[in-house]
Design an enzyme around this catalytic site. Sequence first.
Site, PDB file in Angstrom:
ATOM      1  N   ASP A 147      14.814  35.182  48.153  1.00  0.00           N
ATOM      2  CA  ASP A 147      14.612  34.530  46.860  1.00  0.00           C
ATOM      3  C   ASP A 147      13.942  33.183  47.097  1.00  0.00           C
ATOM      4  OD1 ASP A 147      15.610  34.556  43.832  1.00  0.00           O
ATOM      5  OD2 ASP A 147      15.838  32.518  44.628  1.00  0.00           O
TER       6      ASP A 147
ATOM      7  N   ASN B  31       7.321  26.313  38.320  1.00  0.00           N
ATOM      8  CA  ASN B  31       6.833  26.676  36.990  1.00  0.00           C
ATOM      9  C   ASN B  31       6.872  25.483  36.036  1.00  0.00           C
ATOM     10  OD1 ASN B  31       6.139  29.391  37.410  1.00  0.00           O
ATOM     11  ND2 ASN B  31       8.232  30.088  37.050  1.00  0.00           N
TER      12      ASN B  31
ATOM     13  N   HIS C  81       3.154  28.207  34.739  1.00  0.00           N
ATOM     14  CA  HIS C  81       3.432  29.569  35.188  1.00  0.00           C
ATOM     15  C   HIS C  81       2.285  30.160  36.010  1.00  0.00           C
ATOM     16  CE1 HIS C  81       7.283  30.262  33.176  1.00  0.00           C
ATOM     17  NE2 HIS C  81       6.816  29.511  32.185  1.00  0.00           N
TER      18      HIS C  81
ATOM     19  N   ASP D 213       2.705  32.115  39.507  1.00  0.00           N
ATOM     20  CA  ASP D 213       2.114  33.413  39.834  1.00  0.00           C
ATOM     21  C   ASP D 213       1.354  33.346  41.151  1.00  0.00           C
ATOM     22  OD1 ASP D 213       3.154  34.451  37.532  1.00  0.00           O
ATOM     23  OD2 ASP D 213       1.258  34.459  36.414  1.00  0.00           O
TER      24      ASP D 213
ATOM     25  N   GLU E  65      11.430  36.144  41.173  1.00  0.00           N
ATOM     26  CA  GLU E  65      11.043  35.494  42.430  1.00  0.00           C
ATOM     27  C   GLU E  65      11.783  36.098  43.618  1.00  0.00           C
ATOM     28  OE1 GLU E  65      14.058  32.579  40.479  1.00  0.00           O
ATOM     29  OE2 GLU E  65      12.535  34.006  39.829  1.00  0.00           O
TER      30      GLU E  65
END
Length: 304
Positions: free
Chosen positions: A181, A189, A194, A198, A224
């Site tokens: 993770d 973010n 965002h 990405d 994630e």
Amino acid sequence: MNILIAEDTQSDRLLLRFYLEKLGHTVTEVVNGEELFNTVKDGYDDWDFLIVDLNMPVMTGEQAAREIRALHSDSPEDWIPIIFLSGSDNDADIERCIEAGADDYLVKPIQHKVLAAKLMAMARIVAMRNKLVGMNKRLEALSTTDYLTTLPNRRAFETSLKEEVAKASRYQQSLSVAVLDIDHFKNINDQYGHHAGDEILQQVAERLQEGLRGGDVIGRIGGEEFALCLPHTESKDAFRACDRYREVISGMPFHYNGAPLTVTVSVGVAAYREGVTQLDLIKLADSALYDAKRAGRNCTVERD
């Protein structure tokens, strides 16, 4: 097109060859069902059409067709059209041929124009079928691939893991699973947007793939979260391997719009035990992951 003729009567065979070559096709001949089956078995993808006489020595056309269809019974996309020839227009003979795997039936003597029309119609069916198979493959890829990273998605990863769990149980093999993770991903973010998140996900996926050990399988299973399947890997070895995966991420900065970003991951590792399912393994690795988060992140924790 490459067409394979199976016909034991020489005059019929020569006439059929003449018609087909006049239509521009490449023709190969065999004289009985056994030769037909062996020729197709040795080069299944070499043939666009099979034209098969119903009654032949050694092995009938019906028997050969059944054997040919059985070659790829578990792969319906591997299909060669079969047209049967016979001097009989008996309904029972036609039914037998269709049941054996025929796609069409021609009654002798063969009429040139009828043969040409049958082949033209069958070619259209082949083209439509190939298009449909291609579309189905693309849909299957979309349904099993994460759109952002192109890694296997959760569904595909769990399917692969289920297969490995079955192997581990059947052959008493070792198997480990890890969940990774990205630490403080929400901050990326929130601070950069965002689109930045990405890009980081894509870069993490690329870096993990570049460092992937042979035989290991990686997938994106959540926002994630990534997961690793490590076949033939004991718990201690899995811990060391996954800690190297962690270092692959934290060892060098990532970049967004030219600016360096420090990205780390927390990793939870769990080893297969008899009786657990693929979902149990992921839950165990998730539990170890939470321990890694509580331990301060950017570390690897093994579930005993």
